[in-house]
Design a protein around this motif. Structure first.
Motif, PDB file in Angstrom:
ATOM      1  N   ASP A 291       0.734  -1.217   0.001  1.00  0.00           N
ATOM      2  CA  ASP A 291      -0.147  -0.060   0.129  1.00  0.00           C
ATOM      3  C   ASP A 291       0.808   1.345   0.049  1.00  0.00           C
ATOM      4  O   ASP A 291       0.548   2.374  -0.788  1.00  0.00           O
ATOM      5  CB  ASP A 291      -0.917   0.000   1.242  1.00  0.00           C
ATOM      6  N   ALA A 292       1.803   1.060   0.765  1.00  0.00           N
ATOM      7  CA  ALA A 292       2.638   2.330   1.060  1.00  0.00           C
ATOM      8  C   ALA A 292       3.295   2.492  -0.632  1.00  0.00           C
ATOM      9  O   ALA A 292       3.642   3.741  -1.029  1.00  0.00           O
ATOM     10  CB  ALA A 292       3.896   2.271   1.970  1.00  0.00           C
ATOM     11  N   LEU A 293       3.808   1.546  -1.111  1.00  0.00           N
ATOM     12  CA  LEU A 293       4.301   1.425  -2.387  1.00  0.00           C
ATOM     13  C   LEU A 293       3.488   1.987  -3.492  1.00  0.00           C
ATOM     14  O   LEU A 293       3.855   2.944  -4.089  1.00  0.00           O
ATOM     15  CB  LEU A 293       4.951   0.179  -2.785  1.00  0.00           C
ATOM     16  N   LEU A 294       2.299   1.727  -3.528  1.00  0.00           N
ATOM     17  CA  LEU A 294       1.210   2.173  -4.335  1.00  0.00           C
ATOM     18  C   LEU A 294       0.732   3.621  -4.434  1.00  0.00           C
ATOM     19  O   LEU A 294       0.597   4.137  -5.273  1.00  0.00           O
ATOM     20  CB  LEU A 294      -0.062   1.197  -4.450  1.00  0.00           C
ATOM     21  N   GLU A 295       1.231   4.080  -3.142  1.00  0.00           N
ATOM     22  CA  GLU A 295       0.668   5.318  -2.800  1.00  0.00           C
ATOM     23  C   GLU A 295       1.849   6.460  -3.376  1.00  0.00           C
ATOM     24  O   GLU A 295       1.569   7.794  -3.487  1.00  0.00           O
ATOM     25  CB  GLU A 295       0.700   5.717  -1.296  1.00  0.00           C
ATOM     26  N   ARG A 296       3.093   5.832  -3.799  1.00  0.00           N
ATOM     27  CA  ARG A 296       3.974   6.902  -4.282  1.00  0.00           C
ATOM     28  C   ARG A 296       3.698   7.239  -5.589  1.00  0.00           C
ATOM     29  O   ARG A 296       3.130   6.319  -6.406  1.00  0.00           O
ATOM     30  CB  ARG A 296       5.271   6.100  -4.221  1.00  0.00           C
ATOM     31  N   ASP A 297       3.906   8.478  -5.851  1.00  0.00           N
ATOM     32  CA  ASP A 297       3.994   8.955  -7.319  1.00  0.00           C
ATOM     33  C   ASP A 297       5.145   8.319  -8.135  1.00  0.00           C
ATOM     34  O   ASP A 297       6.063   8.046  -7.620  1.00  0.00           O
ATOM     35  CB  ASP A 297       3.875  10.313  -7.512  1.00  0.00           C
ATOM     36  N   GLY A 298       4.755   8.252  -9.469  1.00  0.00           N
ATOM     37  CA  GLY A 298       5.822   8.007 -10.407  1.00  0.00           C
ATOM     38  C   GLY A 298       6.507   6.362 -10.298  1.00  0.00           C
ATOM     39  O   GLY A 298       7.545   5.995 -11.013  1.00  0.00           O
ATOM     40  N   VAL A 299       5.580   5.560  -9.523  1.00  0.00           N
ATOM     41  CA  VAL A 299       6.023   4.231  -9.971  1.00  0.00           C
ATOM     42  C   VAL A 299       4.988   3.463 -10.877  1.00  0.00           C
ATOM     43  O   VAL A 299       3.841   3.184 -10.593  1.00  0.00           O
ATOM     44  CB  VAL A 299       5.952   3.342  -8.269  1.00  0.00           C
ATOM     45  N   ASP A 300       5.764   3.089 -12.160  1.00  0.00           N
ATOM     46  CA  ASP A 300       5.080   2.853 -13.373  1.00  0.00           C
ATOM     47  C   ASP A 300       4.545   1.323 -13.203  1.00  0.00           C
ATOM     48  O   ASP A 300       3.537   0.812 -13.833  1.00  0.00           O
ATOM     49  CB  ASP A 300       5.687   3.097 -14.529  1.00  0.00           C
ATOM     50  N   ALA A 301       5.437   0.601 -12.698  1.00  0.00           N
ATOM     51  CA  ALA A 301       5.501  -0.943 -12.690  1.00  0.00           C
ATOM     52  C   ALA A 301       6.041  -1.557 -11.407  1.00  0.00           C
ATOM     53  O   ALA A 301       6.823  -1.239 -10.632  1.00  0.00           O
ATOM     54  CB  ALA A 301       6.209  -1.350 -13.787  1.00  0.00           C
ATOM     55  N   VAL A 302       5.272  -2.652 -11.189  1.00  0.00           N
ATOM     56  CA  VAL A 302       5.570  -3.447  -9.865  1.00  0.00           C
ATOM     57  C   VAL A 302       6.073  -4.750 -10.081  1.00  0.00           C
ATOM     58  O   VAL A 302       5.686  -5.498 -11.015  1.00  0.00           O
ATOM     59  CB  VAL A 302       4.486  -3.610  -9.043  1.00  0.00           C
ATOM     60  N   VAL A 303       7.180  -5.323  -9.654  1.00  0.00           N
ATOM     61  CA  VAL A 303       7.740  -6.792  -9.712  1.00  0.00           C
ATOM     62  C   VAL A 303       7.619  -7.174  -8.468  1.00  0.00           C
ATOM     63  O   VAL A 303       7.836  -6.831  -7.422  1.00  0.00           O
ATOM     64  CB  VAL A 303       9.386  -6.596  -9.960  1.00  0.00           C
ATOM     65  N   ILE A 304       6.802  -8.547  -8.433  1.00  0.00           N
ATOM     66  CA  ILE A 304       6.393  -8.988  -7.231  1.00  0.00           C
ATOM     67  C   ILE A 304       7.203 -10.333  -7.057  1.00  0.00           C
ATOM     68  O   ILE A 304       7.127 -11.445  -7.936  1.00  0.00           O
ATOM     69  CB  ILE A 304       5.076  -9.592  -7.167  1.00  0.00           C
ATOM     70  N   ALA A 305       8.117 -10.550  -5.996  1.00  0.00           N
ATOM     71  CA  ALA A 305       8.836 -11.678  -5.775  1.00  0.00           C
ATOM     72  C   ALA A 305       8.809 -12.282  -4.370  1.00  0.00           C
ATOM     73  O   ALA A 305       9.691 -12.533  -3.650  1.00  0.00           O
ATOM     74  CB  ALA A 305      10.400 -11.264  -6.077  1.00  0.00           C
ATOM     75  N   THR A 306       7.425 -12.366  -4.158  1.00  0.00           N
ATOM     76  CA  THR A 306       7.126 -12.942  -2.793  1.00  0.00           C
ATOM     77  C   THR A 306       6.724 -14.293  -2.755  1.00  0.00           C
ATOM     78  O   THR A 306       6.625 -14.821  -3.785  1.00  0.00           O
ATOM     79  CB  THR A 306       6.035 -11.883  -2.012  1.00  0.00           C
ATOM     80  N   PRO A 307       6.417 -15.175  -1.713  1.00  0.00           N
ATOM     81  CA  PRO A 307       6.028 -16.418  -1.513  1.00  0.00           C
ATOM     82  C   PRO A 307       4.814 -16.639  -2.332  1.00  0.00           C
ATOM     83  O   PRO A 307       3.869 -15.604  -2.255  1.00  0.00           O
ATOM     84  CB  PRO A 307       5.683 -16.636   0.095  1.00  0.00           C
ATOM     85  N   ALA A 308       4.629 -17.608  -2.867  1.00  0.00           N
ATOM     86  CA  ALA A 308       3.516 -18.184  -3.755  1.00  0.00           C
ATOM     87  C   ALA A 308       2.228 -17.854  -3.391  1.00  0.00           C
ATOM     88  O   ALA A 308       1.453 -17.433  -4.233  1.00  0.00           O
ATOM     89  CB  ALA A 308       3.554 -19.708  -4.360  1.00  0.00           C
TER      90      ALA A 308
END
Lengths: 336, 336, 336, 336
Positions: free
Chosen positions: A56-73
């Motif tokens: 949530d904190a990450l998505l609130e930031r401006d200017g993040v265009d894309a997300v890479v997810i490397a967490t448990p399945a």
């Protein structure tokens, strides 16, 4: 310059961080992990990077265009949905989800939102698998007879999924890529030789179009590590052995004339053609994870759909679910 | 001096003739074959040998104590019955019969007549298979996890049986020998990739006691010849590769302590133990067919039952029949 | 029908007997050996064959056109001379003689008598060596850079010759055949690691025309058997590994453009070209001894000179003598 | 906390920087390179590090305890002297110097100054070479018969040294380490097959104490990369193949009893003993450069002399010089 947020800085995440921070055209802007120690490590390695503890904190930031997810399945599905709903492009490690319906929903969500959803089937960006597909060009290969794959080692044992969900996704993805389609049915036998709570070895047969079979042997209990994919066709056999650095791909040719290919009542007593030359084509080295990340960036930049998009990933999940059902019914064929 | 009659001097029979004529304690007395040319060749090579055209003529002769049958598979059952009824000991090439009931009848007939009935599973007399079994001694091997075998090549295609009946008997016999028992069920998928009238590739899984699985991959369509049997257990993996002259048998050891063998909820995330040394034990060379013939003579001389007697052979036939039925029902488990 | 007498029925002679008795166009007429037991064995295996105890008795017989000599090395020279003087064609096992001058005399004698004198360098009739030469065709191979060969094993130790005379003749003959010429000089170091009375390991370098080197490593003391010949050229490396049944010959290609072949001051820092494809061409199986005997018969029938005639054999002997002298002077170059 | 200055941030220097900045007990304090771009890269990767353009500036700084030199070979000698004269400990890449006398002077200088002088023979810290030495323990190995090594590839071609000075130092260092001594003489043949100004292939034989030979084959012209060291002894052959990730070290045992080791006139016709088991011992993975740097720090901290000190390095240089002289005299033995 595409700004990327990385969710998960545990076992696999740091590899993404290293690759993303080296790519022209992208910038590793934020790293997200619940562990303060992991975030401290990330800041140490990448002094300019921002850090946060949840998506949530990450998505609130401006200017993040894309997300890479490397967490448990088991966390993938929810994280992908959050990121897509927030309008971000997503690259998520396999598997995208642990069940078929939620997986299908994610694929639809990405399409509706016009966002890139890519799943980390790195083998599709492996130069050896690419060369294998090249070696299966119809002129040189003929018809596909069948595929088989072996993926064995001593663990590492997972506690959230069985050996099929852990290892077979690689092989199913490779098969689907090589054949350009998904299996129609599965027949599988599994066992719990290590006395854990999930199947730790399995023998799987998949049925593709044109009666092409794909066989997969996965094991967490074998003290010999094998990573091998094989395709057998009319004119040659093509092998990708990921552990053979010097000759990762080999073509075994049928020699002689082709008229023995369809053996008739007269000729079928005899040898079906002859063995021919064996060729190990040069495979250019390269890091598949980097190629995959480049493709993700390209797809975003050009509005292209990646090879391993939501639909592709859904095909793999559907197959895994069918394999589970066949193992429960002791090998009986189950439709995918 | 045991007098032996050989029935069949075609493709395989001459090998028996060569071996039998070299053995102390036995004499190749008669060769029987319908072809005058083949009999001429036999007389040329073995000037003192008698010849005849059918088994009746052979059995009418005095002083023939035992019969070796090396004719096409479909003729075995009738020839074995004739020889046993005539009071002769019999060594017959595999398979002893093509169906279960007649096979059972032959086993009973031999027992009732007090005659040796041995079936030519030469791999049981192969020094590599013997060394493999030695490597599976419980102290060194631990529990058996599972077995798998691969037997592939370009043909030769048979017209009277499918690839399972042609190639899998070797692997089933080896598995049964190594495990000291027969499978309880079979699950198998086959295909006709060469468009012949019978299955030419197959993936087979057999269920043995203690939930031990045995997997077999047979193919007439692969331009890479493989002859490999693998057993995986708690402490090591044992491989027999019949095409590796220098190192036919290899032991892959698990390293480290054994406490990871049964991974618990705490430890099973981690590597299950570690890889250890790999050992290629010295395997003494020797011709399996000769060892097999010596064993036949010994069994006759001492009234002993051979390893591959009628009952053993019947177990293989029963398994083959179950595999056929499972292939017809597309992988569903079939009891042996 | 050419009538052939075989002198020597000890270790190697029976192989000649087997091959000669199978050939169309030739007849094994007489076997000669000083041992009554060996002659008895010969009569048992070949009922129609005549036998005698020495070469004089053999040469007195009418109708023996050619003689094959398979006796210990130290007897070759005298036996060949006797047979040639009696007007017979001769095929003798290597080496033809143990010294240069008598060897030269034999070559002259054969020429003067108009008889075929062939020396048993079977590797020249080995399909792998033939394929190796094929792989060295100038267009595909480019210039020859150098050759090297390894021939090691645990013995068998000879008492009449050192390891160089025992094993290196094979490699020298192969080198001379591949290069079409003889070496000009030799530099060699030997040692007696087994504390026997002769050198049992040696490292040999031979200098051929155009500054091409040929290196040979022979050993009786190595518990790993190796039989390998390698040629390196501008465009590829060609290997013949006699112990690799599946892939006896391999071509390792240089990839990329050829302009790096002659590296200049600008480019030579960099990689000299790139590694390319590796190819294992199909090598037709076949028994070299049979091909050699067929060639002997052909040469007699058509008045042709065999590849391994007296002159060829003399070149090998001259080289062996030079190697011996270089070993005595601790590596100093000795002219051949 | 030991403060280390790194001289040279070109091809190899960054590896030292990466390793040094990860080690507990040491700190990468300064990076020195004449190129502003390379220094900029260093600052980017290691934000806290100081930089300078030449060694004088580096040595003027307080608190730099030790210097690591990773510059071109021809600059080593002068840089090492400067650093030792300034009272710093030195770890320099091989070769320490290009001639014998200056090399000897450096060794003396370090001893007189009481400073650690270590030369970067990383193979001495390679787990495979360590395991190889372990496998040569007298009880298991017996006497050393001989060693041989192969180091071939397509370049990279150097312009300042020939192939012997480029590649053979590794093999000489390994041999000297395994045997615990230096060679007494050398016999070598080289050639310029690529038509460059220096020898680009060479066959070298070295004579050690107890008549043990060490043979080395180096080549810049072979499109097959080989990195192999072999030791043959009374009881086994030990191989280290640096390109075989799975089985880098292998022991080939002599089987049977030892009484055939010294073959006498009676027995030496026969096989010298028998081949025995082949074992691939588990080799723990690890980065040799890291182990080497740890050893450097340990030696400084405890006042210990490293394995590859000035004297060791001088032994290698002396041998290289003798090889050059032998190549000039076409193989004649030259004292080291």
């Amino acid at each position: 310059m595409l700004k990327i947020g990385l969710v998960g800085f545990g076992y696999w995440g740091p590899n993404y961080a290293r690759v993303l921070s080296d790519l022209a055209g992208a910038e590793l802007a934020v790293v997200c992990d619940p562990s303060p120690e992991r975030l401290e490590l990330a800041r140490q390695r990448y002094p300019g990077v921002a850090t946060c503890e949840d998506i949530d904190a990450l998505l609130e930031r401006d200017g993040v265009d894309a997300v890479v997810i490397a967490t448990p399945a088991s966390t993938h599905e929810a994280l992908v949905r959050r990121a897509l709903e927030a309008g971000r492009h997503v690259l998520v490690e396999k598997p995208m989800a642990l069940r078929v319906e939620p997986g299908a929903a994610l694929a639809e969500l990405a399409a509706a939102a016009g966002r890139v959803l890519m799943v980390g089937y790195t083998f599709l960006y492996n130069a050896g698998v690419r060369k294998m597909k090249e070696g299966m060009a119809p002129d040189a290969f003929g018809d596909v007879y069948y595929l088989h794959a072996t993926r064995t080692n001593l663990g590492p044992i997972r506690t959230d999924v069985n050996v099929v969900w852990d290892l077979a996704p690689h092989d199913i993805a490779i098969f689907n890529y090589l054949l350009g389609g998904e299996p129609r049915w599965a027949s599988a036998i599994g066992a719990r030789v290590l006395h854990t709570s999930r199947d730790d070895i399995a023998f799987v047969t998949l049925g593709y179009a044109n009666e092409v079979l794909g066989n997969i042997h996965v094991s967490w209990a074998d003290p010999n590590k094998v990573r091998e994919s094989v395709a057998v066709g009319t004119r040659r056999r093509v092998v990708f052995n990921d552990l053979n650095d010097g000759e990762p791909v080999r073509y075994f040719h049928r020699g002689g004339s082709d008229n023995g290919a369809t053996a008739d009542s007269f000729g079928e007593f005899k040898l079906l053609g002859r063995h021919g030359d064996i060729v190990s084509p040069k495979v250019e080295p390269g890091e598949p994870l980097k190629t995959q990340c480049l493709e993700f960036i390209e797809c975003i930049a050009r509005g292209r759909t990646p090879l391993a998009d939501g639909r592709f990933a859904l095909g793999v999940i559907r197959t895994l679910a069918a394999i589970d059902r066949s193992m429960q019914s002791k090998g009986a064929t189950v439709e995918v």
